[in-house]
Structure formats: C-alpha cells, structure tokens
Design an enzyme around this catalytic site. Structure first.
Site, PDB file in Angstrom:
ATOM      1  N   LYS A   8      31.698  37.944  17.770  1.00 18.25           N
ATOM      2  CA  LYS A   8      32.903  37.329  17.215  1.00 18.25           C
ATOM      3  C   LYS A   8      32.775  37.334  15.703  1.00 18.25           C
ATOM      4  O   LYS A   8      31.683  37.118  15.172  1.00 18.25           O
ATOM      5  CB  LYS A   8      33.083  35.902  17.722  1.00 18.25           C
ATOM      6  N   ASP A  68      28.259  30.143  15.398  1.00 17.76           N
ATOM      7  CA  ASP A  68      27.459  29.817  14.204  1.00 17.76           C
ATOM      8  C   ASP A  68      27.577  28.330  13.863  1.00 17.76           C
ATOM      9  O   ASP A  68      26.907  27.842  12.948  1.00 17.76           O
ATOM     10  CB  ASP A  68      27.822  30.714  13.010  1.00 17.76           C
ATOM     11  N   SER A  69      28.371  27.602  14.649  1.00 15.78           N
ATOM     12  CA  SER A  69      28.370  26.140  14.551  1.00 15.78           C
ATOM     13  C   SER A  69      26.972  25.584  14.823  1.00 15.78           C
ATOM     14  O   SER A  69      26.689  24.428  14.505  1.00 15.78           O
ATOM     15  CB  SER A  69      29.372  25.533  15.545  1.00 15.78           C
ATOM     16  N   GLU A  88      35.085  36.293  11.920  1.00 17.12           N
ATOM     17  CA  GLU A  88      36.222  35.542  11.382  1.00 17.12           C
ATOM     18  C   GLU A  88      37.051  36.431  10.459  1.00 17.12           C
ATOM     19  O   GLU A  88      36.511  37.273   9.738  1.00 17.12           O
ATOM     20  CB  GLU A  88      35.724  34.310  10.611  1.00 17.12           C
ATOM     21  N   GLU A 100      41.962  28.831  15.792  1.00 13.31           N
ATOM     22  CA  GLU A 100      41.377  27.509  15.516  1.00 13.31           C
ATOM     23  C   GLU A 100      42.230  26.721  14.517  1.00 13.31           C
ATOM     24  O   GLU A 100      42.655  27.250  13.480  1.00 13.31           O
ATOM     25  CB  GLU A 100      39.956  27.668  14.945  1.00 13.31           C
TER      26      GLU A 100
END
Ligand code: KIV
Length: 290
Positions: free
Chosen positions: A136, A67-68, A138, A205
């Site tokens: 993925k 989503d970057s 978070e 991260e």
C-alpha cells in the site's frame, strides 16, 4: 466470511499448524466489486505481530501491516520515521501468523515517492523479505505512474487517499479532508487516477461522507473506508484502536473492547500476588519427584 480452520497452539510459543487451506488472493479481493458494487463488504484490520495475525486472520479478508506501527508499536510521534526494515520484519511475522487473509504491507515514507524505480526496489524488497501479497502506498494523481509501473511488474498496489498521514506536514494535521470544493474534487481526481493506474483497492481515509460515497461510486476498485462512510466497499481500523488499547482515539474509531483496562487490572493482580507471595502457587511450582 465462511472459511474456518483449526490452529494447533500446543504451546504458546509453538509455530501453529493450521489445517491446509487456501489463502485469499488479490484478484479475489478485486473481484468482490463487480458492476460497481460489493455484496460482501471487505474486512481489513491492521496486524503487526504473528500472534495478533493468528487471532485476527479468520475474521478478516485482508490484514494490513500498516506504518501506523510507528506510533502503535514503537511509540514514534508519526509514521515518518518508519523504515523499510521495520515494515519487512513485521510483515514477515504477520504472514507467518496468517493462513487465510491477504497480507498487504505499507511502503514507509521516503521509500517510494522519488520514482517508480525507487518504488519497485523498495516494494520488491518488502515482498521478498515477508512474502506479503502486495503493498500500500499513499497519494493519488502524483503516484498513479508508480502504481501502474508496479502493477505491470507484478506487484499489486493498494492506494490510499484523503487523509494521508505521511503527508501530515503538508496537510498541517490529521483533520478530515474534503470539506472544500477544491479538496473534494482533488480527492475524486486522486481516486480516478489510482483506479485507472490499476490499484486493486483504495483506502479512503478521513474524508467527509459525501466524498467517500462519490469516490466509491466513481471507481471500479473496491474502496476501504476509515473515517469515511459505511457505504465504502469495506472498512479498516487500527486493531489496537478498536480493541481499546488507547484512552484517546480519533472520532471515527469505535472501541469494541477495553484491552487497556484489562491489561492494567491483570498486571495489578499479578503485582499484588507477587508482593504477598501467593504467586507462584502450588500449581505453578515444580517439586522433586518421589
Ligand atoms: O498505517 C495504517 O495503519 C493505515 C491504516 C490506518 C489504513 O494506513
């Protein structure tokens, strides 16, 4: 990485036809860690477009439609405004452009946190639209139930802990995590919870190195570091960062190229040739047949 293949790019716009080959699978990625270690570190890069996927595919075990893309492609201030439709469209392009790597797609903010059922609806929508292999999301302990729910229903999940950009408003910024004992313990507990819930891999991260190492030693699933440690079981970077598309990058990024300078210089040459009327030249100009 031993698999190689040929892509026929007869024209720049053709859908390339690769020699038939088998794509890596999520179980194969998960199985790369055995007895608590990985002999052949996992290579992951972000990809958002078909052509980018074509170029990266042979070199990567995993392609992440992160989503970057909110910041990198759309110029948004954070990942928070990214939508399911944006993720689905880019993921479909990356799957079309790749033949070897496992394609994983990020679940955008707001599409999974409410309940496991909400997460299943969003994840199944993403996978149906794109044919990606997994998602993925978070979060650690708070997402463990959701990870187990999805995994039991056939959706492989990659976890993401430490600096979780979707939580920027709670974290107060993008600084490294795990500097205090309490934060370090929380990150470890998050990793263990995701591992027990069945996450097939865990992105770690922006954490201080000793925590990244402890997490990697504590979990069965392979860890994929970004701003973490070379001792993680694999690494990921945002492709545009490592290509040098941006002047400013986080400290943990290594610039392997200088694409920004290359594009600027190339555009400058093109503009100069248009202005002096030396482009198009004879080679690029059609003439009537005799
Ligand atoms: O969105 C993304 O690109 C990511 C990677 C940086 C891990 O989550």
């Amino acid at each position: 990485m031993s698999t190689t293949f040929q892509i026929n790019t007869a024209t720049s716009r053709a859908n390339p036809t690769p020699a038939p080959m088998k794509r890596l699978t999520v179980p194969k990625i998960r199985a790369r860690k055995s007895g608590g270690k990985v002999d052949d570190p996992l290579v992951m890069l972000t990809a958002y477009t078909a052509r980018q996927a074509q170029l990266l595919d042979a070199h990567c075990d995993l392609l992440l439609v992160g989503d970057s893309l909110g910041q990198v492609i759309y110029g948004l201030p954070s990942t928070l405004p990214v939508t399911l439709d944006m993720m689905a469209n880019h993921a479909a392009a990356v799957v079309r452009g790749s033949y070897h790597a496992v394609v994983i797609v990020d679940m955008p903010f707001g599409s999974y946190e409410q309940s496991p059922q909400q997460a299943f609806e969003s994840a199944s929508q993403l996978l149906k639209a794109s044919n990606a292999a997994g998602v993925k999301l978070e979060g650690g302990e708070a997402m463990a139930e959701t990870v187990a729910f999805l995994t039991r229903r056939g959706i492989p999940v990659m976890g993401h802990i430490g600096l979780t950009p979707q939580a920027v408003n709670v974290l107060g910024g993008y600084g490294a995590r795990g500097r205090s004992d309490a934060e370090a313990e929380k990150i470890l507990a998050d990793a263990r919870a995701l591992d027990e819930a069945g996450a097939f891999a865990i992105v770690v991260e922006g954490v201080v190195e000793p925590i990244a190492i402890s997490v990697t030693e504590a979990v069965q699933a392979p860890t994929i570091g970004i701003g973490a440690s070379a001792k993680c079981d694999g690494q990921v970077l945002v492709t545009e960062d490592m290509l040098g598309m941006f002047e400013r990058v986080p400290r943990f990024v290594k610039k392997y190229g200088d694409m920004a300078a290359m594009i600027t210089q190339t555009a400058e040459r093109y503009a100069a040739e248009v202005r002096e009327r030396s482009f198009p030249g004879e080679a690029q100009t059609y003439q009537p047949k005799d």
